[in-house]
Design a protein around this motif. Structure first.
Motif, PDB file in Angstrom:
ATOM      1  N   UNK A  53       1.115  -1.417   0.428  1.00  0.00           N
ATOM      2  CA  UNK A  53      -0.202   0.055  -0.425  1.00  0.00           C
ATOM      3  C   UNK A  53       1.183   1.568   0.355  1.00  0.00           C
ATOM      4  N   UNK A  54       0.468   2.588  -0.152  1.00  0.00           N
ATOM      5  CA  UNK A  54       0.914   3.880  -0.088  1.00  0.00           C
ATOM      6  C   UNK A  54       1.910   3.831  -0.926  1.00  0.00           C
ATOM      7  N   UNK A  55       0.637   3.464  -2.169  1.00  0.00           N
ATOM      8  CA  UNK A  55       0.960   4.369  -3.627  1.00  0.00           C
ATOM      9  C   UNK A  55       1.401   5.598  -3.889  1.00  0.00           C
ATOM     10  N   UNK A  56       3.021   6.055  -4.483  1.00  0.00           N
ATOM     11  CA  UNK A  56       3.344   7.170  -5.026  1.00  0.00           C
ATOM     12  C   UNK A  56       3.825   7.574  -5.546  1.00  0.00           C
ATOM     13  N   UNK A  57       3.659   6.933  -7.215  1.00  0.00           N
ATOM     14  CA  UNK A  57       3.825   7.015  -8.036  1.00  0.00           C
ATOM     15  C   UNK A  57       4.791   6.173  -9.140  1.00  0.00           C
ATOM     16  N   UNK A  58       3.943   6.397 -10.423  1.00  0.00           N
ATOM     17  CA  UNK A  58       4.973   4.729 -11.104  1.00  0.00           C
ATOM     18  C   UNK A  58       3.805   4.027 -11.642  1.00  0.00           C
ATOM     19  N   UNK A  59       5.249   3.087 -12.509  1.00  0.00           N
ATOM     20  CA  UNK A  59       3.988   2.183 -12.686  1.00  0.00           C
ATOM     21  C   UNK A  59       3.171   1.108 -11.678  1.00  0.00           C
ATOM     22  N   UNK A  60       2.315   0.748 -11.524  1.00  0.00           N
ATOM     23  CA  UNK A  60       1.188   0.453 -10.803  1.00  0.00           C
ATOM     24  C   UNK A  60       2.044  -1.725 -10.268  1.00  0.00           C
ATOM     25  N   UNK A  61       2.444  -1.336 -11.190  1.00  0.00           N
ATOM     26  CA  UNK A  61       3.042  -2.897 -10.428  1.00  0.00           C
ATOM     27  C   UNK A  61       4.974  -3.557 -10.687  1.00  0.00           C
ATOM     28  N   UNK A  62       5.261  -1.527 -10.319  1.00  0.00           N
ATOM     29  CA  UNK A  62       6.291  -2.091  -9.745  1.00  0.00           C
ATOM     30  C   UNK A  62       6.992  -1.715  -8.664  1.00  0.00           C
TER      31      UNK A  62
ATOM     32  N   UNK B 188       8.858  -0.684  -6.216  1.00  0.00           N
ATOM     33  CA  UNK B 188       9.410   0.947  -5.841  1.00  0.00           C
ATOM     34  C   UNK B 188       8.120   2.075  -5.773  1.00  0.00           C
ATOM     35  N   UNK B 189       6.996   1.731  -6.577  1.00  0.00           N
ATOM     36  CA  UNK B 189       5.964   2.546  -6.377  1.00  0.00           C
ATOM     37  C   UNK B 189       4.530   2.618  -4.960  1.00  0.00           C
ATOM     38  N   UNK B 190       5.329   1.655  -4.165  1.00  0.00           N
ATOM     39  CA  UNK B 190       4.768   1.304  -2.628  1.00  0.00           C
ATOM     40  C   UNK B 190       5.855   1.466  -1.680  1.00  0.00           C
ATOM     41  N   UNK B 191       4.991   1.986  -0.796  1.00  0.00           N
ATOM     42  CA  UNK B 191       5.968   2.727   0.578  1.00  0.00           C
ATOM     43  C   UNK B 191       5.604   1.419   1.534  1.00  0.00           C
ATOM     44  N   UNK B 192       4.163   0.361   1.453  1.00  0.00           N
ATOM     45  CA  UNK B 192       4.345  -0.326   2.875  1.00  0.00           C
ATOM     46  C   UNK B 192       4.139  -1.572   2.197  1.00  0.00           C
TER      47      UNK B 192
END
Length: 123
Positions: free
Chosen positions: A97-106, A108-112
């Motif tokens: 969770x915590x999507x912060x931008x970028x590809x949704x399947x990346x 690196x796009x999630x913080x949590x």
């Protein structure tokens, strides 16, 4: 900060099914986009399926037609229904969770991240 707790992993034979769950608590606005990722030994973490609160979904090519991601927005719970499992699906599965931008399947796009739940498929 949001906390994520996965459950539902286990051992299953080829062709079997499992349903994973991920319960989110805490800063739930950060759960508008959540996803499932997996990591096999010696491999990088890869995106499996993601969903946002509007119902938009995205799947990895390797699971299309076999896996279904869903989300209960009222209870902040994410699910992954996995059918027709094969040995290649064996991995630790993580909720994100915590999507912060970028590809949704990346990844690196999630913080949590949750702690993971193991899925093992054997023949």
């Amino acid at each position: 900060q949001v906390q994520l707790v996965e459950s539902g992993g286990g051992s299953v034979q080829v062709g079997g099914s499992l349903r994973l769950s991920c319960a989110a608590s805490g800063n739930t606005p950060s759960t508008f986009c959540m996803g499932w990722f997996r990591q096999a030994p010696g491999k990088e973490r890869e995106g499996v399926a993601v969903i946002d609160s509007d119902g938009f979904t995205k799947y990895a090519d390797s699971v299309k037609g076999r896996f279904t991601v869903s989300k209960d927005n009222a209870n902040n719970t994410l699910y992954l229904q996995m059918n027709s499992l094969g040995p290649e699906d064996t991995a630790m599965y993580y909720c994100a969770a915590g999507f912060r931008g970028g590809g949704r399947l990346w990844a690196s796009a999630y913080s949590t991240w949750g702690q993971g739940t193991q899925v093992t498929v054997s023949s």
